[in-house]
Design a protein around this motif. Structure first.
Motif, PDB file in Angstrom:
ATOM      1  N   ASP A  97       0.822  -1.213   0.000  1.00  0.00           N
ATOM      2  CA  ASP A  97       0.000   0.000   0.000  1.00  0.00           C
ATOM      3  C   ASP A  97       0.859   1.267   0.000  1.00  0.00           C
ATOM      4  O   ASP A  97       0.541   2.232  -0.696  1.00  0.00           O
ATOM      5  CB  ASP A  97      -0.940   0.017   1.204  1.00  0.00           C
ATOM      6  CG  ASP A  97      -2.052  -1.019   1.086  1.00  0.00           C
ATOM      7  OD1 ASP A  97      -2.269  -1.546  -0.029  1.00  0.00           O
ATOM      8  OD2 ASP A  97      -2.691  -1.297   2.128  1.00  0.00           O
ATOM      9  N   GLN A  99       3.956   1.613  -1.161  1.00  0.00           N
ATOM     10  CA  GLN A  99       4.594   1.753  -2.470  1.00  0.00           C
ATOM     11  C   GLN A  99       3.577   2.145  -3.543  1.00  0.00           C
ATOM     12  O   GLN A  99       3.870   2.960  -4.417  1.00  0.00           O
ATOM     13  CB  GLN A  99       5.302   0.450  -2.835  1.00  0.00           C
ATOM     14  CG  GLN A  99       6.489   0.179  -1.943  1.00  0.00           C
ATOM     15  CD  GLN A  99       6.999  -1.247  -2.028  1.00  0.00           C
ATOM     16  OE1 GLN A  99       6.421  -2.088  -2.717  1.00  0.00           O
ATOM     17  NE2 GLN A  99       8.082  -1.525  -1.311  1.00  0.00           N
ATOM     18  N   LYS A 100       2.380   1.599  -3.458  1.00  0.00           N
ATOM     19  CA  LYS A 100       1.324   1.931  -4.421  1.00  0.00           C
ATOM     20  C   LYS A 100       0.966   3.412  -4.320  1.00  0.00           C
ATOM     21  O   LYS A 100       0.789   4.086  -5.336  1.00  0.00           O
ATOM     22  CB  LYS A 100       0.094   1.070  -4.152  1.00  0.00           C
ATOM     23  CG  LYS A 100      -1.056   1.333  -5.098  1.00  0.00           C
ATOM     24  CD  LYS A 100      -2.255   0.471  -4.728  1.00  0.00           C
ATOM     25  CE  LYS A 100      -3.438   0.867  -5.581  1.00  0.00           C
ATOM     26  NZ  LYS A 100      -4.674   0.276  -5.083  1.00  0.00           N
ATOM     27  N   LEU A 101       0.876   3.932  -3.099  1.00  0.00           N
ATOM     28  CA  LEU A 101       0.557   5.340  -2.893  1.00  0.00           C
ATOM     29  C   LEU A 101       1.585   6.242  -3.575  1.00  0.00           C
ATOM     30  O   LEU A 101       1.227   7.225  -4.224  1.00  0.00           O
ATOM     31  CB  LEU A 101       0.495   5.659  -1.396  1.00  0.00           C
ATOM     32  CG  LEU A 101       0.201   7.107  -1.028  1.00  0.00           C
ATOM     33  CD1 LEU A 101      -1.195   7.495  -1.486  1.00  0.00           C
ATOM     34  CD2 LEU A 101       0.335   7.310   0.471  1.00  0.00           C
ATOM     35  N   THR A 102       2.847   5.886  -3.474  1.00  0.00           N
ATOM     36  CA  THR A 102       3.893   6.685  -4.109  1.00  0.00           C
ATOM     37  C   THR A 102       3.793   6.610  -5.625  1.00  0.00           C
ATOM     38  O   THR A 102       3.851   7.629  -6.313  1.00  0.00           O
ATOM     39  CB  THR A 102       5.284   6.199  -3.661  1.00  0.00           C
ATOM     40  OG1 THR A 102       5.378   6.360  -2.247  1.00  0.00           O
ATOM     41  CG2 THR A 102       6.374   7.002  -4.322  1.00  0.00           C
ATOM     42  N   TYR A 103       3.630   5.431  -6.154  1.00  0.00           N
ATOM     43  CA  TYR A 103       3.659   5.267  -7.606  1.00  0.00           C
ATOM     44  C   TYR A 103       2.357   5.663  -8.295  1.00  0.00           C
ATOM     45  O   TYR A 103       2.291   5.666  -9.518  1.00  0.00           O
ATOM     46  CB  TYR A 103       4.114   3.859  -7.973  1.00  0.00           C
ATOM     47  CG  TYR A 103       5.613   3.766  -7.805  1.00  0.00           C
ATOM     48  CD1 TYR A 103       6.455   4.272  -8.787  1.00  0.00           C
ATOM     49  CD2 TYR A 103       6.177   3.253  -6.651  1.00  0.00           C
ATOM     50  CE1 TYR A 103       7.824   4.246  -8.628  1.00  0.00           C
ATOM     51  CE2 TYR A 103       7.550   3.228  -6.483  1.00  0.00           C
ATOM     52  CZ  TYR A 103       8.362   3.721  -7.474  1.00  0.00           C
ATOM     53  OH  TYR A 103       9.722   3.706  -7.316  1.00  0.00           O
ATOM     54  N   GLU A 104       1.334   6.045  -7.536  1.00  0.00           N
ATOM     55  CA  GLU A 104       0.140   6.631  -8.152  1.00  0.00           C
ATOM     56  C   GLU A 104       0.453   8.012  -8.730  1.00  0.00           C
ATOM     57  O   GLU A 104      -0.272   8.523  -9.567  1.00  0.00           O
ATOM     58  CB  GLU A 104      -0.992   6.740  -7.132  1.00  0.00           C
ATOM     59  CG  GLU A 104      -1.668   5.410  -6.849  1.00  0.00           C
ATOM     60  CD  GLU A 104      -2.759   5.514  -5.800  1.00  0.00           C
ATOM     61  OE1 GLU A 104      -2.909   6.583  -5.175  1.00  0.00           O
ATOM     62  OE2 GLU A 104      -3.448   4.511  -5.594  1.00  0.00           O
ATOM     63  N   HIS A 105       1.548   8.627  -8.290  1.00  0.00           N
ATOM     64  CA  HIS A 105       1.947   9.954  -8.770  1.00  0.00           C
ATOM     65  C   HIS A 105       2.789   9.891 -10.037  1.00  0.00           C
ATOM     66  O   HIS A 105       3.207  10.911 -10.557  1.00  0.00           O
ATOM     67  CB  HIS A 105       2.719  10.697  -7.681  1.00  0.00           C
ATOM     68  CG  HIS A 105       1.903  10.931  -6.452  1.00  0.00           C
ATOM     69  ND1 HIS A 105       0.918  11.887  -6.393  1.00  0.00           N
ATOM     70  CD2 HIS A 105       1.899  10.311  -5.256  1.00  0.00           C
ATOM     71  CE1 HIS A 105       0.358  11.858  -5.199  1.00  0.00           C
ATOM     72  NE2 HIS A 105       0.926  10.908  -4.493  1.00  0.00           N
ATOM     73  N   ILE A 107       2.005   9.442 -12.990  1.00  0.00           N
ATOM     74  CA  ILE A 107       1.356  10.096 -14.138  1.00  0.00           C
ATOM     75  C   ILE A 107       1.868  11.529 -14.289  1.00  0.00           C
ATOM     76  O   ILE A 107       2.176  11.983 -15.381  1.00  0.00           O
ATOM     77  CB  ILE A 107      -0.179  10.080 -13.970  1.00  0.00           C
ATOM     78  CG1 ILE A 107      -0.696   8.651 -14.006  1.00  0.00           C
ATOM     79  CG2 ILE A 107      -0.852  10.923 -15.036  1.00  0.00           C
ATOM     80  CD1 ILE A 107      -2.132   8.487 -13.579  1.00  0.00           C
ATOM     81  N   ALA A 135       3.769  16.679  -9.364  1.00  0.00           N
ATOM     82  CA  ALA A 135       2.907  15.728  -8.673  1.00  0.00           C
ATOM     83  C   ALA A 135       2.315  16.391  -7.429  1.00  0.00           C
ATOM     84  O   ALA A 135       2.797  17.416  -6.962  1.00  0.00           O
ATOM     85  CB  ALA A 135       3.700  14.489  -8.283  1.00  0.00           C
TER      86      ALA A 135
END
Length: 187
Positions: A97, A99-105, A107, A135
Motif C-alpha cells: 500500500d 509503495q502503491k501510494l507513491t507510484y500513483e503519482h 502520471i 505531482a
C-alpha cells in the motif's frame, strides 16, 4: 520659400532626435519570488504513541486518530501527514500500500527517486521517495521495524502543483522529513 521650410524643419528634427534618445522600454519576463527560510532547529517530540522523532521547531504538530499526526508549515502552506499502523502479520500488505501510494503519482511525476533507509541500532527500516515534477506530493516515506510498527509520511502543499515555484519550500520540508525518519525511535 525653401529656406522657410528648412528653417521650420530643423527645430522639428532636433526635437525628434532629443525625444527619441531615451532608453528602450522592454517588458520584464515573469519571475518567481525568492524564498529563503530560516535554518531548521529541531526538538524531540514524544507522547503516548509508540514512536518518537525530531520535529522542526517552526512546524505545528496536531494529533490525528490512531497515533497519526499532521505537521503543518503555515508560512509554506504545506502539511506532512504521518499515519501509524500496527503490524499484525500484514507487513506485506502495508508495504504494498505504501509503495502503491507513491507510484500513483507517476502520471504527473518526471522522476521518482528511491532512497533506502536502514538503522539497525534503532530497528528502523524504510524507504524515502523524492517525487520530481508537478505531482501532488514531492516527498514520501515509510518506516517499520517489520514486527510491530509501520509509519508512512507524505507532504502536500495547498497550491496547484508547480514544482518550479514550490521547489525551495519542498526542499526545506524534504530535509525535515528525512530528519524525522532518521530520528524515528520505537517505544
Amino acid at each position: 520659400m525653401l529656406q522657410k521650410k528648412i528653417a521650420f524643419l530643423i527645430p522639428f528634427f532636433a526635437l525628434t532626435l532629443f525625444v527619441s534618445c531615451k532608453d528602450n522600454i522592454l517588458p520584464k519576463p515573469s519571475s518567481y519570488l525568492r524564498l529563503d527560510y530560516p535554518e531548521a532547529k529541531y526538538a524531540a517530540f514524544a507522547n503516548n504513541c509508540p514512536y518518537s522523532f525530531d520535529i522542526n521547531e517552526k512546524a505545528v504538530i496536531t494529533a490525528d486518530k490512531d497515533c497519526g499526526f499532521s505537521i503543518t508549515y503555515p508560512k509554506m502552506k504545506a502539511t506532512i501527514y504521518l499515519t501509524y499502523k500496527p503490524v499484525t502479520g500484514n507487513i506485506n500488505n502495508l508495504l504494498r500500500d505504501a509503495q502503491k501510494l507513491t507510484y500513483e503519482h507517476v502520471i504527473k511525476a518526471d522522476d521518482i527517486l528511491e532512497q533506502p533507509y536502514l538503522n539497525p541500532d534503532q530497528k528502523v527500516y524504510g524507504m524515502f521517495y523524492q517525487v520530481n515534477g508537478n505531482a501532488a506530493t514531492n516527498s514520501q516515506f515509510y518506516a517499520t521495524d517489520s514486527i510491530k510498527h509501520f509509519i508512512t509520511g507524505s507532504v502536500y502543499f495547498y497550491a496547484k502543483p508547480n514544482f518550479d515555484s514550490i521547489m525551495p519550500a519542498a526542499s526545506y520540508i524534504k530535509n525535515d522529513m528525512q530528519r524525522l525518519m532518521e530520528t524515528l525511535k520505537w517505544k
